[in-house]
Write an enzyme that holds these catalytic residues in place. Structure first.
Site, PDB file in Angstrom:
ATOM      1  N   ASP A 126      38.808  39.202  -5.100  1.00 56.41           N
ATOM      2  CA  ASP A 126      37.887  39.077  -6.239  1.00 56.41           C
ATOM      3  C   ASP A 126      37.804  40.368  -7.030  1.00 56.41           C
ATOM      4  OD1 ASP A 126      36.481  40.268  -4.017  1.00 56.41           O
ATOM      5  OD2 ASP A 126      34.602  39.962  -5.094  1.00 56.41           O
ATOM      6  N   GLU A 185      34.230  40.209  -1.888  1.00 58.59           N
ATOM      7  CA  GLU A 185      33.906  41.550  -1.408  1.00 58.59           C
ATOM      8  C   GLU A 185      32.993  42.282  -2.381  1.00 58.59           C
ATOM      9  OE1 GLU A 185      34.665  46.013  -0.930  1.00 58.59           O
ATOM     10  OE2 GLU A 185      34.855  44.681  -2.662  1.00 58.59           O
TER      11      GLU A 185
END
Length: 413
Positions: free
Chosen positions: A84, A179
């Protein structure tokens, strides 16, 4: 090693896929589009010949590079990066630009000429003279955090499979979602991973290895005011919003992110909401020392007590919760994991150095979950911004570091 690198081509392909995570989402992963990159990675891993490559329903990508050494009992190691990108800056329609043979000039980004990556603001650029620097076009972040790490691990898999002379044990691959919003390992299956040690590829300058992170707590301050009709409020209304404003204004500058550096901790209000009767302030609290971390929460409490002396009848609640802890405590119990990482960087021709990071990584939480996991450089700089950049040569050195790590664990077995 005579390598034909694929990391640049992979990186420039991956960053065009929007994988921005969403802290306000209740789903996992927080955005379905993160799985678009996961599916591509699985396809590429399967094409390489990693037959167990797959993505689970939570969006985690797992794969194994089978060992090729005759040595028994080589510890299984894992390389991990997150897919991400941060919600701080748009990750839609990223257009990577390669500035070849960088010579120290300011980089004007064409989609928004007001966005200039100035060498004076980015001192690390002085180490990139003659290298190829990759930026975004000025309208988005680049996504080097952490698609640089993803591309480096993918290229390392390719190199391991195409260079059988590189002897190694079983190597596990893990790519994680979310994350950037603190949920990166919430649903990881460590039993399936089955690794003894891990390395996240998610750091900054070439040669850096981070074995120490902040310890982190979150805190919510709930303020209870007294509501009244504003037309008849004299001597009655005590606005929770105004109380919140006074509390925020009273926070010490030398305990703020903008007033601290190195190993100094901070208290940081990240959001405020509410109305006259009730207001809430969300804080993040950070320090390298767990005892100081507790003391920082007491600073919030002391300020709230002091401010509320002026508002009789009003009150507050302070709720704190643990987010992650300094991974150094765990890594100090497994010194060879860090030592091998430093040796791998030296073998790659780098000036290896241990650093602390004013933040956290997936490795912080993985370490306390039973997978000791320091953080190795990926070459990313100015992350979470339109000025993000990475160099081709630093990414290649990261690939070399991964390969040397694989060989060192086999040699030392």
């Amino acid at each position: 090693m005579n390598l034909k690198f694929t990391v640049t081509e992979r990186f420039t392909r991956y960053v065009t896929i929007d994988t921005q995570s969403d802290p306000n989402s209740n789903t996992f992963p927080s955005t379905a589009k993160q799985k678009n990159l996961g599916l591509l990675l699985v396809t590429e891993l399967l094409d390489m010949g990693l037959h167990d490559a797959h993505m689970d329903e939570q969006g985690y990508v797992y794969a194994t590079v089978p060992g090729n050494s005759a040595k028994p009992d080589i510890p299984v190691i894992c390389f991990c990066s997150h897919m991400d990108t941060a919600p701080d800056c748009s990750g839609t329609d990223v257009k990577p630009i390669i500035h070849k043979n960088y010579q120290g000039q300011d980089l004007i980004l064409p989609d928004d000429p007001s966005q200039v990556i100035r060498s004076s603001d980015h001192p690390e650029l002085k180490h990139q003279i003659g290298n190829d620097v990759i930026t975004a076009s000025g309208a988005t972040l680049l996504g080097a955090d952490n698609k640089a790490g993803v591309a480096e691990i993918m290229d390392a898999c390719y190199q391991l499979l195409n260079h059988p002379e590189i002897k190694h044990g079983d190597i596990r691959i893990l790519f994680t979602p979310d994350e950037e919003i603190g949920r990166g390992v919430d649903k990881v299956d460590l039993k399936k991973l089955g690794a003894y040690a891990g390395y996240t590829m998610d750091g900054e300058s070439a040669g850096n290895m981070e074995n120490e992170t902040f310890s982190a707590d979150g805190a919510k301050l709930i303020i209870h005011g007294i509501s009244s009709h504003p037309g008849f409020a004299k001597g009655k209304m005590q606005s929770a919003i105004k109380i919140a404003g006074q509390i925020i204004a009273a926070l010490p500058y030398d305990l703020s992110p903008e007033g601290t550096d190195n190993k100094e901790g901070f208290v940081h209000p990240v959001s405020i909401s509410g109305h006259v009767e009730t207001a809430e302030i969300d804080f993040i609290i950070r320090d390298f020392d767990d005892q100081k971390l507790k003391g920082h929460a007491n600073v919030i409490r002391a300020i709230a007590n002091d401010v509320l002396k002026k508002f009789p009848g009003c009150g507050y609640e302070l709720k704190t919760h643990e987010q992650y802890r300094n991974m150094k405590k765990v890594l100090d119990e497994h010194p060879q994991i860090v030592e091998y990482g430093l040796e791998a960087m030296r073998r790659a021709g780098l000036d290896a150095r241990l650093c602390s990071i004013r933040g956290g990584t997936d490795g912080s939480r993985l370490s306390f979950m039973g997978l000791p996991c320091p953080n190795i450089f990926a070459g990313e700089h100015a992350f979470h911004s339109k000025h993000e950049w990475v160099s081709v040569q630093d990414m290649q050195k990261a690939v070399e570091t991964i390969l040397h790590l694989c060989m060192i664990w086999e040699e030392k077995a």
